[in-house]
Design an enzyme around this catalytic site. Sequence first.
Site, PDB file in Angstrom:
ATOM      1  N   ASP A   1     -46.222  44.345 132.288  1.00 52.05           N
ATOM      2  CA  ASP A   1     -44.855  43.877 131.973  1.00 52.05           C
ATOM      3  C   ASP A   1     -44.928  42.423 131.510  1.00 52.05           C
ATOM      4  O   ASP A   1     -45.976  41.769 131.634  1.00 52.05           O
ATOM      5  CB  ASP A   1     -44.024  43.993 133.268  1.00 52.05           C
TER       6      ASP A   1
ATOM      7  N   GLU B   1     -44.835  39.605 126.482  1.00 49.93           N
ATOM      8  CA  GLU B   1     -44.444  39.207 125.097  1.00 49.93           C
ATOM      9  C   GLU B   1     -45.136  37.923 124.662  1.00 49.93           C
ATOM     10  O   GLU B   1     -45.414  37.794 123.462  1.00 49.93           O
ATOM     11  CB  GLU B   1     -42.922  39.062 125.021  1.00 49.93           C
TER      12      GLU B   1
ATOM     13  N   ASP C   1     -36.080  46.900 128.889  1.00 55.61           N
ATOM     14  CA  ASP C   1     -34.887  46.843 129.738  1.00 55.61           C
ATOM     15  C   ASP C   1     -33.641  47.369 129.048  1.00 55.61           C
ATOM     16  O   ASP C   1     -32.826  46.614 128.526  1.00 55.61           O
ATOM     17  CB  ASP C   1     -34.672  45.406 130.198  1.00 55.61           C
TER      18      ASP C   1
HETATM   19  O1  MIG Z   1     -37.730  39.967 134.575  1.00 55.39           O
HETATM   20  O2  MIG Z   1     -40.598  43.482 137.382  1.00 55.39           O
HETATM   21  O3  MIG Z   1     -38.893  45.444 132.062  1.00 55.39           O
HETATM   22  O4  MIG Z   1     -39.029  47.253 134.166  1.00 55.39           O
HETATM   23  O5  MIG Z   1     -38.437  46.285 136.738  1.00 55.39           O
HETATM   24  C1  MIG Z   1     -37.708  41.304 134.919  1.00 55.39           C
HETATM   25  C2  MIG Z   1     -39.221  43.550 137.349  1.00 55.39           C
HETATM   26  C3  MIG Z   1     -39.106  41.774 135.132  1.00 55.39           C
HETATM   27  C4  MIG Z   1     -38.840  43.642 133.614  1.00 55.39           C
HETATM   28  C5  MIG Z   1     -39.253  45.040 133.367  1.00 55.39           C
HETATM   29  C6  MIG Z   1     -38.641  45.929 134.392  1.00 55.39           C
HETATM   30  C7  MIG Z   1     -39.075  45.502 135.769  1.00 55.39           C
HETATM   31  C8  MIG Z   1     -38.712  44.029 136.002  1.00 55.39           C
HETATM   32  N1  MIG Z   1     -39.272  43.206 134.942  1.00 55.39           N
END
Ligand code: MIG
Length: 766
Positions: free
Chosen positions: A409, A412, A483
């Site tokens: 996650d 980017e 998201d």
């Molecule tokens: O700033 O890890 O897209 O699936 O639950 C949010 C917490 C960070 C974004 C991810 C999401 C995840 C969440 N993350």
Amino acid sequence: MPKLPTYQTDHQTITFNNSNRQIQLTIITPEIIRVSENRGDHGASYAIEGDKETTTTYTVKQQPDHYEITTTALTIKVDAAMHIDAYDANSNPLVTDYRGSRTPLDRGIDEEHKKFVQEEGHNVPGADDQNNPDYFQVVKDLAPDEQIYGLGDKTGYLNKRGYEYDDWNTDNPAPHLENFTRLYKSIPVIIGLKAGHPYGLFFDNPYRSHFDFGKENPNYYFYSAEAGNLNYYLIGGKTLKDIVTNYTYLTGRTPLPQKWTLGYQQSRWGYSASQKMVQDIVDSMHKYDLPFDVIHLDIDYMRGYRVFTWNDEAYQGNPQKFVTDLKATGTKIVAIIDPGVKKDPGYNIYDQGIKNDYFVKDPAGNVYVNQVWPGDAVFPDFGRRAVQKWWGKNDQFLTDMGVAGIWNDMNEPASFQGEIPQDIVFSDHDQPSTHKKMHNVYGHNMAKATYDGVKRATGRRPFVITRAAYSGTQKYSTVWTGDNHSIWPHLQLLIPQLCNLGISGFTFAGTDIAGLGSDATPELLTRWIEAAIFSPLLRNHSAMGTRAQEPWAFGEPTLSIYRKFLKLRYRFIPYLYDLFAKESKNGLPLMRPLVLNYEDDPRVRNINDQYLVGDAILVAPIVQPSQTKRLVYLPAGKWIDFWNHREYDGQQDIVVDAPLDKLPMFIKQGTILPWGAEVDHISETPDSTMAFNVYGDSGSYHHYQDNGLDFKYQHGEFNDYLVNVDHGQVSVELVHHGFQPYREITVNLNNQPVTLTYNSTTEHYE
Ligand code: MIG
């Protein structure tokens, strides 16, 4: 007449020179030609690995006002002004340079007002920065009858015509609607149909880029990049399918996954804070008789959001036992890993990274710090092999625990204190470069490091999920669309978004079922599991703080309907797995837009509420509240209603009933489909029987079988069955025999089962 450029040829590269430019054409295959101009950038491609050039014959002919470079599939014309025009073998124009000048949109705003409007938080797209000396653009003719698909995960509709988009990987949790120009991934490929003639165009340049598909002016589309080399691939082929096959030849295909990764996956940000919460979810899945394979652990399982740590105390001091015990009952654990490493002297990952100089730095040489979940954090420099290796090795912390997959996650990369400045030093294939160049491939390199690490540690086919990606990441990782929200427009979006990801090479994709942000409703959850039931990655995930949306969260009838569809999914997993076996060879996605199969039919060129699964299944979900009937367009052929077996002729619109518990589905007549047994999870024990359903009275089908786990299939350990039904006559042949065959195969022919048994002496089914 203006003078033509001079040219030289060197093997399959033709270099054109005039007084101010040097442009190269490289014949990669008869159907793929690269166009490039060195503008001072260095570094190999991230999307394309290895030498893709195959020996190809071509000719260069000089005409009075242009050159013609011709292969069996493509002709490229180069004129005095170095316009590049591509035609197919029948001289149909595919991709031709626009000769006029651009007519930028007048947005009716001056600089002063623009400032006010922006201060209030509105987004005012600027004119592209043509004063930047590194900027360049490619402007191509857009025909009145031209559709543009692809571009990966962008918002909006299947056909991108009339919209503009950016490639700059971005984490923006506001609802992704059609006015969003960029999301988490940069997949700069377009798949077009110009007056019915298919083509592909892949702009391989990771710098921030912009696409306008006839929004600014219906007579052209353009691509621009803020730096880097001009570097694009013209792709031809007889059909749209050929274009996708050629594009994935170039950038790679999703490898065969472990079979259980096609099972249902349950997740929620928050579960993993304690073993008890995870166990409760597992128990509920069993209690409610819901088939499933995976529970995801979001960031809460770590110690203070430190990657590659586990908050053991919340797991009775022994998370490894917990994970292993779960695995023994058929439940796999997938755990999240973010790139940001907590700045915390004494924490081993941080210390190792500092000691070995693995984190990105500012131009003055100080380790760059921003904030993410653990607070102050530093960022691994994934553009270096040593850093990738180190990171991949760290994943062993999780795989040794028994964790079965890694979810990447925030890559980017996302950062809480503003975007990382452009001049932060990130490496590009081990050479110092900038964030400006490496931003869009950061997630790609992280996913690749993860894939390699997991493969080395486990010997299994790695299951990696990533949010950020670049073209080619499909070789290493599955993706989810980030998201989304629990809103109907996001249920609607999943069809064009997953279809465009699919033809952009990313077939193993999914959306957070029922939406991550905002509160779901029972009807939305029900329609979402129906609509998504064939999406390769099938995961229900929601954010902390939102209303619960597990299958049982709303009681009945939601729970029973949800269960019915999960059970249906498992019946189709052998079919999905077969499609993956095929996809890994031809790049064709599982979930696909109708236009991919029926490009000659103008009716299907922008269908946003139906999709195909392979060639055999047409799905027409309900994506509006309160709707219980819908119009379905059936393309050419005969179609059989999955539920009541009614037959329909194609090339017509029909109205079908779709009460809350029904997903309209049609099977193409003349197809045979595997029909898995009813199971509660994908077992690692090989199946000893298989069934096939026949739609119509004739057809043939290749079915693939292997251990579903590792790479032994690459050494021949698989079976390829050919199931044939000819006017009711059934035969099954083991075309390739490299794995323990099914003992028994049942072919259901108009509800008449024909059962064949394997004779190990003759190696035939009789
Ligand atoms: O700033 O890890 O897209 O699936 O639950 C949010 C917490 C960070 C974004 C991810 C999401 C995840 C969440 N993350």
